[in-house]
Design a protein around this motif. Structure first.
Motif, mmCIF file in Angstrom:
data_model
loop_
_atom_site.group_PDB
_atom_site.id
_atom_site.type_symbol
_atom_site.label_atom_id
_atom_site.label_comp_id
_atom_site.label_asym_id
_atom_site.label_seq_id
_atom_site.Cartn_x
_atom_site.Cartn_y
_atom_site.Cartn_z
ATOM 1 N N SER B 75 0.832 -1.213 0.000
ATOM 2 C CA SER B 75 0.000 0.000 0.000
ATOM 3 C C SER B 75 0.857 1.249 0.000
ATOM 4 N N GLU B 83 -7.105 8.714 -1.525
ATOM 5 C CA GLU B 83 -7.484 7.416 -2.083
ATOM 6 C C GLU B 83 -6.832 6.272 -1.306
ATOM 7 N N LYS B 87 -8.547 3.250 0.674
ATOM 8 C CA LYS B 87 -8.140 1.838 0.522
ATOM 9 C C LYS B 87 -7.889 1.184 1.883
ATOM 10 N N HIS B 90 -11.185 0.320 3.456
ATOM 11 C CA HIS B 90 -11.773 -0.881 2.846
ATOM 12 C C HIS B 90 -11.011 -2.148 3.271
ATOM 13 N N ASP B 91 -9.697 -2.027 3.449
ATOM 14 C CA ASP B 91 -8.915 -3.186 3.928
ATOM 15 C C ASP B 91 -9.400 -3.614 5.313
ATOM 16 N N ASP B 177 -19.314 2.064 -0.771
ATOM 17 C CA ASP B 177 -18.209 2.823 -1.373
ATOM 18 C C ASP B 177 -18.399 4.318 -1.135
#
Lengths: 191, 191
Positions: B75, B83, B87, B90-91, B177
């Motif tokens: 990452s 962004e 991420k 979301h991880d 999202d």
């Protein structure tokens, strides 16, 4: 099923205390009877089964945690600005502090919901309706921010109250006034 | 106390499953032995008492929910912008989805912490250190936002994951999202 509403409410309040202190596994009719100080067998005359009891406890928790109409009306006399949103958030925290058993009982019911679909469905309706009611209230009251302000604050406040109730020293190390100001400011976003 | 580390880890993983499925009240040495498929009496040889067991379960949960070093390194090859923060969020959600039992066990331990000071102290240290580690990581990695970005996201993500695990249909009605984008954007705040 018996229909004495004051007795029913007293049994539900006893169930809230049992859930908060003993956990979902400790929630038996017998424990409720003992807690409420009523003869053995009383609770089982009021609730058809354990799922129904838990759904009624959730409704009772919701009523106990709601602000009074007078409190909301008094707040709505104030300017509809970010300071008022900050005040509403502090009101929520104050109600949680004043009635920890309700929040702890709700947490137990949520965990029980992962195991019992009937409870999950009832809780899902209650929470989803509550979020929509908050979104509508924010808009109708011309409070700052948009739908996502309310949703963001809902999740942040859920996390914050959950932390304060279960691990209070994590939050005690922070400046609560500053934290709530920042949560509100950022949830409102740029104009 | 016995010192076979693989066996100890297997017992802790069994304890996670018992907590998630049966709740804190169901967490007995016997239930752990049965779940781990080991002879009766094994768990009681590994843990001095129930408080110590729960503290070790919390540490195990923490290890299971941490991202791998490789994942973090990969990452950090990406641009250090909003962004990337999206991420990372979301991880976290993906790891929670992939290991629901860990989060549910942690929720049970938190509720147990309201009843048992020794567990509360250990959990408080773990969570407070985790928040500080996230603040330091955000700063050292030159990710956007400030200390309060990390703290705001910590509470919002706690609330979001808690809701997704216990009442998934409340969150399923939202665009995940969009929700994560908004949470991150607003937590970062204006430049």
């Amino acid at each position: 099923m018996v229909r004495n509403e004051a007795r029913r409410t007293a049994l539900l309040d006893a169930a809230v205390d049992v859930l908060a202190e003993e956990g979902a596994r400790g929630l038996t009719y017998r424990a409720i009877d003992v807690r409420a100080g009523v003869p053995a067998g009383t609770a089982s005359n009021y609730f058809a089964n354990r799922d129904e009891l838990m759904v009624e406890v959730m409704a009772r928790v919701h009523v106990r945690l709601m602000p009074s109409d007078e409190s909301v009306a008094a707040s709505l006399d104030l300017p509809r600005d970010r300071e008022l949103t900050v005040k509403f958030m502090h009101d929520i925290i104050r109600r949680a502090d004043a009635d920890k058993a309700c929040y702890l009982a709700m947490m137990e019911l949520r965990l029980e919901a992962t195991r019992r679909p009937e409870i999950r469905d009832a809780l899902t309706r209650t929470i989803a309706e509550n979020i929509e009611a908050n979104v509508a209230f924010n808009e109708e009251s011309a409070l700052p921010g948009d739908r996502m302000t309310v949703v963001s604050l809902y999740f942040a406040m859920t996390g914050l109250i959950y932390e304060r109730l279960t691990l209070p020293d994590v939050v005690a190390a922070m400046d609560l006034d500053e934290l709530v100001e920042v949560l509100v400011d950022r949830a409102i976003g740029p104009d």
